[in-house]
Design a protein around this motif. Structure first.
Motif, PDB file in Angstrom:
ATOM      1  N   LYS A  40       0.832  -1.207   0.000  1.00  0.00           N
ATOM      2  CA  LYS A  40       0.000   0.000   0.000  1.00  0.00           C
ATOM      3  C   LYS A  40       0.870   1.264   0.000  1.00  0.00           C
ATOM      4  N   LEU A  41       1.848   1.300   0.877  1.00  0.00           N
ATOM      5  CA  LEU A  41       2.669   2.504   1.021  1.00  0.00           C
ATOM      6  C   LEU A  41       3.591   2.740  -0.175  1.00  0.00           C
ATOM      7  N   LEU A  42       4.174   1.654  -0.686  1.00  0.00           N
ATOM      8  CA  LEU A  42       5.102   1.816  -1.806  1.00  0.00           C
ATOM      9  C   LEU A  42       4.348   2.100  -3.106  1.00  0.00           C
ATOM     10  N   GLU A  43       3.221   1.420  -3.266  1.00  0.00           N
ATOM     11  CA  GLU A  43       2.432   1.581  -4.487  1.00  0.00           C
ATOM     12  C   GLU A  43       1.904   3.007  -4.609  1.00  0.00           C
ATOM     13  N   SER A  44       1.422   3.537  -3.491  1.00  0.00           N
ATOM     14  CA  SER A  44       0.843   4.879  -3.519  1.00  0.00           C
ATOM     15  C   SER A  44       1.919   5.963  -3.515  1.00  0.00           C
ATOM     16  N   GLY A  45       3.162   5.540  -3.373  1.00  0.00           N
ATOM     17  CA  GLY A  45       4.237   6.523  -3.337  1.00  0.00           C
ATOM     18  C   GLY A  45       4.308   7.280  -2.018  1.00  0.00           C
ATOM     19  N   GLN A  46       3.564   6.805  -1.015  1.00  0.00           N
ATOM     20  CA  GLN A  46       3.618   7.460   0.285  1.00  0.00           C
ATOM     21  C   GLN A  46       5.004   7.352   0.915  1.00  0.00           C
ATOM     22  N   VAL A  47       5.685   6.240   0.645  1.00  0.00           N
ATOM     23  CA  VAL A  47       7.065   6.115   1.116  1.00  0.00           C
ATOM     24  C   VAL A  47       7.966   5.662  -0.032  1.00  0.00           C
ATOM     25  N   ASP A  48       9.267   5.968   0.116  1.00  0.00           N
ATOM     26  CA  ASP A  48      10.254   5.567  -0.884  1.00  0.00           C
ATOM     27  C   ASP A  48      10.987   4.294  -0.478  1.00  0.00           C
ATOM     28  N   VAL A  49      11.084   4.113   0.829  1.00  0.00           N
ATOM     29  CA  VAL A  49      11.796   2.939   1.346  1.00  0.00           C
ATOM     30  C   VAL A  49      10.933   2.308   2.426  1.00  0.00           C
ATOM     31  N   PHE A  50      10.899   0.986   2.430  1.00  0.00           N
ATOM     32  CA  PHE A  50      10.173   0.286   3.480  1.00  0.00           C
ATOM     33  C   PHE A  50      11.169  -0.613   4.211  1.00  0.00           C
ATOM     34  N   MET A  51      11.467  -0.277   5.451  1.00  0.00           N
ATOM     35  CA  MET A  51      12.497  -1.017   6.187  1.00  0.00           C
ATOM     36  C   MET A  51      11.872  -2.151   6.993  1.00  0.00           C
ATOM     37  N   ALA A  52      12.272  -3.371   6.631  1.00  0.00           N
ATOM     38  CA  ALA A  52      11.740  -4.543   7.333  1.00  0.00           C
ATOM     39  C   ALA A  52      12.815  -5.635   7.312  1.00  0.00           C
ATOM     40  N   TRP A  53      12.414  -6.873   7.151  1.00  0.00           N
ATOM     41  CA  TRP A  53      13.375  -7.979   7.130  1.00  0.00           C
ATOM     42  C   TRP A  53      13.082  -8.896   5.952  1.00  0.00           C
TER      43      TRP A  53
END
Ligand code: SF4
Ligand code: SF4
Ligand code: SF4
Ligand code: SF4
Ligand code: SF4
Lengths: 339, 301
Positions: free
Chosen positions: B14-27
């Motif tokens: 959701k966040l990456l697709e909508s461009g709300q965030v550029d990086v998603f930090m997880a594992w």
């Protein structure tokens, strides 16, 4: 063939330690490494001869993490050399694995060849005898064979032991030095024919073939970014690596006295490439990460014909963020050419 | 924790697709089954690699320094301890709140992949399943203290009992005994500085230990230089350590760093508190030792 019964180990060590500093693979408190026989406390420390290997490599014995070089005094411009600390103490490392013997070989290559001999290293190394404990049960992160060595043979090991279980160790003197030592302790060895143990296969297939060539064109490849993302440049991998040999030379002075010493350094650190003028050619963590793998798998091979990794798997087990050199090789091989 | 993975992925998409965030930090999953490793997804195609399982022990908030000079919007998945790290970053002005989208996971406790790797590597004589990581058994704050959305049931802290038992034992020693104790434990430090690298409070651009002109702390692995390193490090942690336990976890030679940190936590709480670092983010808020007042009752400065 010569056999060393396991109940003779104590006698052997006691005899060896009379004329040399003897190191054994030991679990000391929370740490496992090669510790001096003299410092061992039988009630607290555990021998690790039957474990795969120890966490801290034997590199510290021939290339100490902190090594005194020389001391001096100075009056104004005049400097007097007081003492040079080359250390020719006879040493014996007992129970090394083949990957660690080979790594000492690589250190020899670095410190003895190409027209320069490092005297500090030489005085330690030439007086150190290596007793290999051949591997019949490679661990899950072992890939020595892929890096061009045999887990059960070595040209540089002075003595090779083959663990035949209850029967004891098959004792093979492998060099002149090894034969000489064998002569001195022959009375505790037995003469008997037994069969060599059956080696278990490696659990993981690793293929280094072509990796150095492949990496040649990958300096600017974007893959280094995602590969290095998790790495925190902590340098643990280079400090536990039996092959990494980088050091820094430092000085301490107090009034008119001082000494120079060297200490391990790591290309993972920003300070490592920091230049006097303040410029740092390897500014980012990614560049330092890339250097570690390129040096080990490409540059060293180009210069000396063999990689600067002997497949011990230590860096794989200790990396706090799960970086794995085998995976790096696989990923590099999988990259489209000229990308 | 399969459905946790799915929930995290869903948010990431959701966040990456909508461009709300550029990086998603997880594992993502590491090479071994008992290994997970930090992973930064930068587009929707990366999302499939994301996981959340019992080995996601790393405190990702430390990685925020990588992005401190940029403009990227960052989503970060945090457990309780890590969320206090995010507060640390915000308080230290290393990151702006509006650049972050924080996904808080109420944490059931993690296992240590390093312990597991050691167990499976053959470098350990005794093998067998280890339970929760030590840092998780000592955790006081499993539920994130700051988040934009939170996942999972609220968790009870695993830590029961008296928090400063070990610190008190240390305080009860005579100074000779204490000197003896520290000489012994600190003499084995190999000065790799992994404890600094992994620490969210260690966010200085140039660390005192890397300064060469002048060199404040010698590089010898001697008791003297090692003491110096650990004393300076300890001072710099006062009021700033958020108790994530990462330093002690990553230390390759098991230096009891959390014992030192807890002594400082106890003292800061006692002299300047009540205070626990990173428990809540107040804009403009300052930890006790980050503040200077002209009418400070102490005149030592
Ligand atoms: S890498 Fe090879 S030599 Fe080293 S411990 Fe494993 S099997 Fe033995
Ligand atoms: S690869 Fe792992 S051990 Fe090496 S510096 Fe990076 S995080 Fe540390
Ligand atoms: S690079 Fe890793 S696997 Fe290779 S020798 Fe060094 S520590 Fe061992
Ligand atoms: S990998 Fe880095 S630390 Fe190791 S020898 Fe090469 S340059 Fe030195
Ligand atoms: S305390 Fe541990 S992690 Fe920190 S510098 Fe010393 S050996 Fe490295």
């Amino acid at each position: 063939m010569k056999i060393l019964k396991k109940n003779q180990l104590d006698t052997l060590w006691e005899r060896l330690a009379r004329n040399a500093e003897l190191y054994l693979p030991t679990q000391k408190g929370d740490q496992s490494g090669f510790f001096s026989y003299k410092t061992l406390k039988p009630e607290k420390d555990t021998l690790m001869l039957d474990a795969l290997n120890v966490y801290l490599s034997p590199k510290n014995i021939v290339l100490p993490q902190t090594e005194m070089m020389y001391s001096f005094t100075h009056q104004g411009q005049e400097i007097n050399l007081e003492e040079v600390y080359e250390d020719p103490t006879p040493r014996i490392i007992f129970g090394l694995r083949s990957c660690d013997v080979k790594s000492i070989d690589r250190l020899d290559t670095v410190f003895f060849t190409r027209g320069f001999v490092d005297e500090y290293y030489r005085s330690r190394r030439e007086n150190t005898l290596l007793i290999l404990n051949a591997c019949y049960h490679p661990g899950p992160n072992c890939f020595c064979e892929a890096m061009g060595l045999s887990p059960r043979e070595s040209e540089s090991a002075d003595i090779i032991l083959h663990d035949a279980g209850e029967e004891g160790y098959i004792w093979v003197a492998n060099t002149e030095k090894g034969r000489e030592l064998t002569g001195n302790i022959e009375d505790i060895l037995e003469e008997k024919e037994i069969s060599y143990p059956q080696p278990r296969p490696f659990t993981r297939e690793v293929d280094y073939t072509g990796v150095a060539e492949k990496l040649k064109d990958m300096f600017s490849h974007p893959i280094w970014h995602p590969l290095s993302d998790p790495c925190i440049n902590c340098g643990i991998c280079t400090y536990v690596c039996p092959n990494c040999y980088c050091f820094d030379i430092q000085v301490k002075t107090r009034g008119e006295e001082g000494y120079r010493y060297r200490c391990w350094d790591s290309c993972m650190y920003g300070e490592y490439t920091m230049m006097a003028g303040g410029h740092n050619p390897r500014e980012t963590g990614m560049e330092r990460f890339r250097n570690r793998f390129l040096h080990k798998l490409e540059f060293f091979t180009e210069r000396y014909g063999e990689p600067l990794c002997t497949g011990c798997g230590r860096c794989i087990a200790v990396c706090p963020t799960g970086i794995n050199i085998i995976e790096i090789m696989e990923k590099a091989k999988g990259v489209e050419p000229s990308a | 924790m399969k459905d946790m993975t799915d929930q995290v992925k869903e948010i990431a998409t959701k966040l990456l697709e909508s461009g709300q965030v550029d990086v998603f930090m997880a594992w993502e999953k590491g090479d071994a089954p008992h290994q997970s490793k930090p992973f930064f997804a930068r587009n929707v195609a990366d999302v499939e690699k994301i996981i959340f399982d019992e080995y996601c022990i790393h405190n990702l908030s430390t990685y925020l320094t990588r992005f401190r000079d940029g403009k990227e919007k960052i989503a970060i998945v945090v457990k309780g301890c890590d969320s206090r790290g995010v507060v640390r970053m915000l308080e230290d002005h290393q990151m702006k709140r509006d650049r972050l989208h924080i996904i808080g996971i109420n944490c059931p406790g993690m296992k240590d992949p390093l312990e597991a790797m050691k167990q499976h590597s053959g470098f350990e004589r005794e093998t067998g399943e280890k339970g929760l990581a030590i840092k998780c058994l000592q955790c006081m704050q499993p539920n994130p203290v700051i988040y934009d959305e939170s996942l999972g049931e609220i968790q009870e802290p695993h830590f029961k009992g008296e928090r400063f038992t070990e610190v008190k034992a240390l305080e009860a020693m005579s100074s000779e005994e204490r000197y003896q104790f520290f000489s012994e434990v600190l003499s084995t430090c190999i000065r790799c500085y992994a404890c600094r690298q992994v620490c969210v409070a260690c966010n200085c651009r140039t660390c005192i230990f890397d300064e060469a002109k002048p060199q404040w702390v010698g590089r010898e692995t001697s008791v003297g230089d090692n003491f110096m390193y650990h004393i300076v490090r300890a001072f710099h942690m006062a009021g700033r350590c958020i108790e994530c336990g990462e330093c002690e976890r990553v230390c390759p030679v098991n230096i009891p760093l959390m014992l030192i940190n807890r002594k400082l936590i106890k003292d800061v709480d006692h002299y300047f508190g009540p205070y626990d670092a990173g428990m809540a983010y107040v804009e403009g808020g300052k930890p006790p030792l980050s503040l200077y007042k002209i009418d400070d009752p102490d005149d030592f400065i």
